[in-house]
Design a protein around this motif. Structure first.
Motif, short mmCIF file in Angstrom:
data_model
loop_
_atom_site.label_atom_id
_atom_site.label_comp_id
_atom_site.label_asym_id
_atom_site.label_seq_id
_atom_site.Cartn_x
_atom_site.Cartn_y
_atom_site.Cartn_z
N SER A 185 69.92 20.00 -21.09
CA SER A 185 70.20 20.53 -19.57
C SER A 185 68.81 20.68 -18.86
CB SER A 185 70.96 21.84 -19.72
OG SER A 185 71.93 21.75 -20.48
N GLY A 186 67.80 20.25 -19.24
CA GLY A 186 66.65 20.25 -18.51
C GLY A 186 65.74 21.34 -19.01
N SER A 190 62.28 16.82 -16.41
CA SER A 190 63.64 16.85 -15.50
C SER A 190 64.56 15.55 -15.98
CB SER A 190 63.67 17.16 -14.10
OG SER A 190 63.07 15.79 -13.51
N LYS A 209 67.43 15.73 -18.50
CA LYS A 209 68.75 16.24 -18.03
C LYS A 209 69.95 15.25 -18.24
CE LYS A 209 71.07 19.13 -14.57
NZ LYS A 209 70.88 19.82 -13.21
#
Length: 307
Positions: free
Chosen positions: A10-11, A283, A286
């Motif tokens: 989910s980052g 990121s 993600k």
């Protein structure tokens, strides 16, 4: 290192001053992998190259409580980070249009009924945006976005009022409401001097405050002057110097490196056998499926002049 297996990423999330990679197993059970300086992160990317998977949906109960519902099909994402069915049942999808439509589930209405902050955030290359944060997420939102400097310009009674203010600042001052993650990461390799970034942010923040004081026929907010206090690791990243972009595609293949300080979702990392440090935009993980393990990033053939 967490146990082996398949995880959906989910980052990066920040818990106070400690960042963590947020992972969920196939049953949706969440595990946070701390990204402390000196720790090692190794993983293999799973699935077809470029595939991004649904992050599920949220049920909002009230101002303090929201429940994550994992995607029951573990499907590939169709829009953003969601499949169609999960998007359709996500309470949060009403958030950004509520101030115009007035339509939202009761739990989200309770959340939006709480005080919200309006801020002006500036990133490493001077790119600046306007945004909002709930009282509970006042600092955390700016930390996770990787703002280098930021100013709070208003405290609104609720989420409807703050989004009206946000739209007006965008229209009248010209500030966008988003800055691309890739642009923020690239800017960290050659950040502008701190005093210049502070000047850019101050100028836009004062323009926003002037608009709010003199150009708004709206009640339910107070103009404020307050600065964002970033984590100490921000300075380490901004002053690193000579940092190269990460030499591989974080979204495919095998990767392994030693984690250094982070700024937002971007980490300074060290590779086995390479004297340089590299900037990795985590990121990009993600929505990807990964298998943590003892993997290694292949050291690229970098020109000797760079070492």
């Amino acid at each position: 290192m967490i146990p082996g297996g398949r995880y959906l990423c989910s980052g990066v999330a920040w818990h106070g001053e400690v960042p963590a990679l947020v992972l969920a197993d196939p049953d949706g059970v969440r595990t946070d992998l701390p990204l402390r300086p000196g720790s090692r992160l190794g993983y293999r990317t799973l699935g077809p190259a470029g595939a991004r998977y649904c992050m599920g949906s949220y049920r909002v109960r009230d101002a303090e409580t929201r429940t994550h519902v994992p995607c029951p099909r573990q499907a590939e994402a169709e829009r953003g980070y969601q499949c169609g069915p999960c998007f359709a049942q996500d309470d949060l999808r009403f958030m950004h249009d509520f101030h115009r439509s007035g339509i939202a589930p009761d739990g989200l209405k309770r959340y939006l009924g709480e005080p919200h902050w309006l801020y002006v955030a500036t990133f490493a290359d001077g790119a600046t945006k306007v945004g909002t944060a709930s009282a509970k997420r006042k600092r955390g939102r700016l930390v996770e976005q990787g703002a280098v400097t930021a100013s709070y310009v208003a405290l609104a009674d609720n989420g409807r009022v703050v989004r009206v203010l946000e739209d007006e600042v965008t229209r009248s001052v010209g500030l966008p409401q988003a800055v691309r993650s890739a642009a923020k990461a690239e800017a960290l390799r050659r950040p502008l001097p701190p005093e210049r970034l502070a000047g850019i942010n101050t100028g836009f923040a004062e323009s926003a405050r002037l608009l709010l004081r003199e150009g708004m026929e709206l009640e339910g907010f107070t103009v404020v002057t307050e600065e964002f206090d970033p984590p100490p690791s921000w300075q380490e990243v901004l002053t690193a110097g000579g940092v190269q972009p990460y030499p591989g595609d974080l979204e495919s293949g095998d990767h392994g490196f030693v984690v250094g300080p982070l700024l937002g979702s971007c980490a300074l990392v060290s590779l086995d056998g390479a004297p340089l440090r590299f900037l990795a935009d985590l990121s990009r993980l993600k929505g990807r499926r990964i298998a943590p393990g003892d993997y290694t990033t292949a050291v690229p053939a970098v020109q000797e002049s760079l070492f």
